[in-house]
Design a protein around this motif. Structure first.
Motif, PDB file in Angstrom:
ATOM      1  N   PHE A 186      51.833  45.394 -18.748  1.00 22.23           N
ATOM      2  CA  PHE A 186      52.773  44.303 -19.052  1.00 22.23           C
ATOM      3  C   PHE A 186      52.383  43.022 -18.317  1.00 22.23           C
ATOM      4  O   PHE A 186      51.582  43.034 -17.397  1.00 22.23           O
ATOM      5  CB  PHE A 186      54.194  44.718 -18.649  1.00 22.23           C
ATOM      6  CG  PHE A 186      54.579  46.085 -19.122  1.00 22.23           C
ATOM      7  CD1 PHE A 186      54.771  46.353 -20.472  1.00 22.23           C
ATOM      8  CD2 PHE A 186      54.694  47.137 -18.223  1.00 22.23           C
ATOM      9  CE1 PHE A 186      55.103  47.621 -20.923  1.00 22.23           C
ATOM     10  CE2 PHE A 186      55.033  48.419 -18.660  1.00 22.23           C
ATOM     11  CZ  PHE A 186      55.227  48.655 -19.998  1.00 22.23           C
ATOM     12  N   LEU A 187      53.015  41.907 -18.741  1.00 24.68           N
ATOM     13  CA  LEU A 187      52.982  40.649 -18.002  1.00 24.68           C
ATOM     14  C   LEU A 187      51.577  40.126 -17.681  1.00 24.68           C
ATOM     15  O   LEU A 187      51.271  39.779 -16.546  1.00 24.68           O
ATOM     16  CB  LEU A 187      53.774  40.804 -16.684  1.00 24.68           C
ATOM     17  CG  LEU A 187      55.242  41.202 -16.841  1.00 24.68           C
ATOM     18  CD1 LEU A 187      55.841  41.573 -15.500  1.00 24.68           C
ATOM     19  CD2 LEU A 187      56.047  40.080 -17.489  1.00 24.68           C
ATOM     20  N   ALA A 188      50.735  40.092 -18.685  1.00 22.84           N
ATOM     21  CA  ALA A 188      49.372  39.571 -18.472  1.00 22.84           C
ATOM     22  C   ALA A 188      49.434  38.141 -17.947  1.00 22.84           C
ATOM     23  O   ALA A 188      50.213  37.323 -18.426  1.00 22.84           O
ATOM     24  CB  ALA A 188      48.571  39.625 -19.762  1.00 22.84           C
ATOM     25  N   PRO A 189      48.602  37.847 -16.933  1.00 20.71           N
ATOM     26  CA  PRO A 189      48.626  36.495 -16.356  1.00 20.71           C
ATOM     27  C   PRO A 189      47.966  35.470 -17.274  1.00 20.71           C
ATOM     28  O   PRO A 189      47.195  35.822 -18.167  1.00 20.71           O
ATOM     29  CB  PRO A 189      47.800  36.665 -15.073  1.00 20.71           C
ATOM     30  CG  PRO A 189      46.863  37.792 -15.377  1.00 20.71           C
ATOM     31  CD  PRO A 189      47.625  38.721 -16.281  1.00 20.71           C
ATOM     32  N   VAL A 190      48.266  34.193 -17.037  1.00 23.42           N
ATOM     33  CA  VAL A 190      47.504  33.104 -17.666  1.00 23.42           C
ATOM     34  C   VAL A 190      46.051  33.279 -17.207  1.00 23.42           C
ATOM     35  O   VAL A 190      45.812  33.535 -16.033  1.00 23.42           O
ATOM     36  CB  VAL A 190      48.070  31.748 -17.193  1.00 23.42           C
ATOM     37  CG1 VAL A 190      47.225  30.601 -17.716  1.00 23.42           C
ATOM     38  CG2 VAL A 190      49.537  31.593 -17.602  1.00 23.42           C
ATOM     39  N   PRO A 191      45.040  33.241 -18.058  1.00 23.86           N
ATOM     40  CA  PRO A 191      45.036  32.802 -19.455  1.00 23.86           C
ATOM     41  C   PRO A 191      45.079  33.942 -20.466  1.00 23.86           C
ATOM     42  O   PRO A 191      44.641  33.766 -21.604  1.00 23.86           O
ATOM     43  CB  PRO A 191      43.686  32.086 -19.540  1.00 23.86           C
ATOM     44  CG  PRO A 191      42.797  32.947 -18.668  1.00 23.86           C
ATOM     45  CD  PRO A 191      43.677  33.461 -17.558  1.00 23.86           C
ATOM     46  N   HIS A 192      45.578  35.108 -20.070  1.00 23.21           N
ATOM     47  CA  HIS A 192      45.562  36.278 -20.964  1.00 23.21           C
ATOM     48  C   HIS A 192      46.932  36.579 -21.579  1.00 23.21           C
ATOM     49  O   HIS A 192      47.124  37.654 -22.135  1.00 23.21           O
ATOM     50  CB  HIS A 192      45.094  37.521 -20.188  1.00 23.21           C
ATOM     51  CG  HIS A 192      43.770  37.364 -19.526  1.00 23.21           C
ATOM     52  ND1 HIS A 192      42.579  37.336 -20.222  1.00 23.21           N
ATOM     53  CD2 HIS A 192      43.448  37.201 -18.218  1.00 23.21           C
ATOM     54  CE1 HIS A 192      41.582  37.189 -19.370  1.00 23.21           C
ATOM     55  NE2 HIS A 192      42.078  37.096 -18.147  1.00 23.21           N
ATOM     56  N   ASN A 204      42.916  36.816 -11.792  1.00 21.05           N
ATOM     57  CA  ASN A 204      43.646  35.615 -12.220  1.00 21.05           C
ATOM     58  C   ASN A 204      44.875  35.375 -11.347  1.00 21.05           C
ATOM     59  O   ASN A 204      45.213  34.236 -11.034  1.00 21.05           O
ATOM     60  CB  ASN A 204      44.071  35.734 -13.690  1.00 21.05           C
ATOM     61  CG  ASN A 204      42.893  35.929 -14.624  1.00 21.05           C
ATOM     62  OD1 ASN A 204      42.673  37.036 -15.118  1.00 21.05           O
ATOM     63  ND2 ASN A 204      42.106  34.882 -14.833  1.00 21.05           N
ATOM     64  N   VAL A 205      45.535  36.474 -10.965  1.00 21.86           N
ATOM     65  CA  VAL A 205      46.701  36.369 -10.069  1.00 21.86           C
ATOM     66  C   VAL A 205      46.234  35.828  -8.717  1.00 21.86           C
ATOM     67  O   VAL A 205      46.842  34.909  -8.153  1.00 21.86           O
ATOM     68  CB  VAL A 205      47.391  37.738  -9.895  1.00 21.86           C
ATOM     69  CG1 VAL A 205      48.581  37.624  -8.940  1.00 21.86           C
ATOM     70  CG2 VAL A 205      47.857  38.287 -11.254  1.00 21.86           C
ATOM     71  N   ALA A 206      45.141  36.384  -8.203  1.00 25.81           N
ATOM     72  CA  ALA A 206      44.608  35.957  -6.908  1.00 25.81           C
ATOM     73  C   ALA A 206      44.198  34.484  -6.931  1.00 25.81           C
ATOM     74  O   ALA A 206      44.478  33.729  -5.993  1.00 25.81           O
ATOM     75  CB  ALA A 206      43.424  36.835  -6.524  1.00 25.81           C
ATOM     76  N   ASN A 207      43.559  34.074  -8.023  1.00 24.16           N
ATOM     77  CA  ASN A 207      43.143  32.673  -8.156  1.00 24.16           C
ATOM     78  C   ASN A 207      44.328  31.725  -8.100  1.00 24.16           C
ATOM     79  O   ASN A 207      44.281  30.677  -7.458  1.00 24.16           O
ATOM     80  CB  ASN A 207      42.403  32.475  -9.484  1.00 24.16           C
ATOM     81  CG  ASN A 207      40.899  32.425  -9.300  1.00 24.16           C
ATOM     82  OD1 ASN A 207      40.402  31.819  -8.362  1.00 24.16           O
ATOM     83  ND2 ASN A 207      40.172  33.073 -10.200  1.00 24.16           N
ATOM     84  N   PHE A 208      45.406  32.102  -8.804  1.00 25.67           N
ATOM     85  CA  PHE A 208      46.577  31.226  -8.839  1.00 25.67           C
ATOM     86  C   PHE A 208      47.280  31.209  -7.489  1.00 25.67           C
ATOM     87  O   PHE A 208      47.784  30.173  -7.054  1.00 25.67           O
ATOM     88  CB  PHE A 208      47.539  31.649  -9.963  1.00 25.67           C
ATOM     89  CG  PHE A 208      48.460  30.543 -10.374  1.00 25.67           C
ATOM     90  CD1 PHE A 208      48.032  29.554 -11.253  1.00 25.67           C
ATOM     91  CD2 PHE A 208      49.750  30.444  -9.862  1.00 25.67           C
ATOM     92  CE1 PHE A 208      48.869  28.498 -11.621  1.00 25.67           C
ATOM     93  CE2 PHE A 208      50.598  29.403 -10.224  1.00 25.67           C
ATOM     94  CZ  PHE A 208      50.153  28.431 -11.105  1.00 25.67           C
ATOM     95  N   MET A 209      47.316  32.361  -6.814  1.00 26.32           N
ATOM     96  CA  MET A 209      47.881  32.409  -5.460  1.00 26.32           C
ATOM     97  C   MET A 209      47.090  31.480  -4.533  1.00 26.32           C
ATOM     98  O   MET A 209      47.669  30.774  -3.703  1.00 26.32           O
ATOM     99  CB  MET A 209      47.843  33.838  -4.917  1.00 26.32           C
ATOM    100  CG  MET A 209      48.855  34.773  -5.541  1.00 26.32           C
ATOM    101  SD  MET A 209      50.557  34.515  -4.978  1.00 26.32           S
ATOM    102  CE  MET A 209      50.472  35.135  -3.302  1.00 26.32           C
ATOM    103  N   ALA A 210      45.774  31.483  -4.678  1.00 21.48           N
ATOM    104  CA  ALA A 210      44.933  30.611  -3.851  1.00 21.48           C
ATOM    105  C   ALA A 210      45.278  29.139  -4.106  1.00 21.48           C
ATOM    106  O   ALA A 210      45.390  28.339  -3.169  1.00 21.48           O
ATOM    107  CB  ALA A 210      43.461  30.875  -4.139  1.00 21.48           C
TER     108      ALA A 210
END
Length: 236
Positions: A186-192, A204-210
């Motif tokens: 569930f809940l695929a991050p941007v850009p997916h 992608n989650v880690a990148n956005f957290m950064a």
């Protein structure tokens, strides 16, 4: 496994109902990256019965790949059966405390009740360590769970443009108190978004957290991995 190509070394597959434990056990013994939890999700609370606790105890004790009890908790967004949910939650929390295993907590529209229960268990010396998984609460709620000693885990939701309160939480959470996850499928991050989620998307989650924390991807990877090791004690 695509997760290997993205550098994912370890993950925890959360259990939602007791019937899936044998399948999770098989998976974790096939793939060295996969550990798992055993527990009953609040939306499955009607399946809790007098034998459930002993089944969970046995499952946790007989396999070293079990690193947590859960996914347990409260969900008052999708379900009204509060009493039933609490009756399934408290024995699982007590079992985790007894076995010295952390809990994976699902908490939706139920933060006040969850904090009250954890506070009460804490006063009795029966509140386990654990993580609020797939965090969707407010900064104030986050601080209350942090005060109780819990970790906060951020999923693909943190990448959603309108998730302003979660962005704020991601900025405020101490560097030794957060995890990252996908909550696949569930809940695929941007850009997916719109696709089936998978563990490799955790990057992608880690990148956005950064981005939110004004730091480097390598810092997020290092901190979140260390926090997961500290909480789940994978190889002890």
């Amino acid at each position: 496994l695509r997760l290997r190509s993205r550098g994912v070394k370890k993950l925890v597959h959360a259990c939602c109902e007791l019937a899936e434990i044998p399948k999770l056990k098989k998976l974790s013994h096939e793939f060295s990256e996969i550990y798992y939890s055993v527990g009953l999700h609040p939306l499955e609370a009607n399946k809790w019965d007098p034998s459930s606790k002993s089944l969970l105890r046995r499952s946790a004790q007989e396999d070293r790949r079990v690193v947590a009890i859960g996914e347990l908790g409260l969900d008052f967004f999708k379900s009204e059966n509060k009493t039933q949910q609490i009756d399934a939650l408290i024995p699982q929390m007590e079992l985790a405390s007894e076995l010295e295993l952390p809990v994976i907590i699902h908490c939706r529209d139920a933060a006040n009740e969850m904090i009250e229960i954890c506070d009460d268990l804490s006063k009795k010396g029966k509140c386990p360590k654990g993580v609020l998984h797939c965090w969707t609460g407010t900064p104030k709620e986050m601080m209350e769970f942090l005060d109780l000693g819990f970790y906060i885990s951020f999923s693909g939701i943190v990448t959603f443009p309108k998730a302003q309160e979660i962005h704020e939480c991601a900025k405020l959470v101490p560097s030794d108190k957060y995890l990252i996850e996908t909550d696949a499928p569930f809940l695929a991050p941007v850009p997916h978004r719109g696709k089936r989620n998978e563990p490799s998307f955790v990057e992608n989650v880690a990148n956005f957290m950064a981005h939110l924390r004004s730091t480097e991807l390598t810092t997020i990877a290092k901190e979140s991995s260390q926090n997961a090791e500290d909480l789940f004690k994978f190889d002890l």
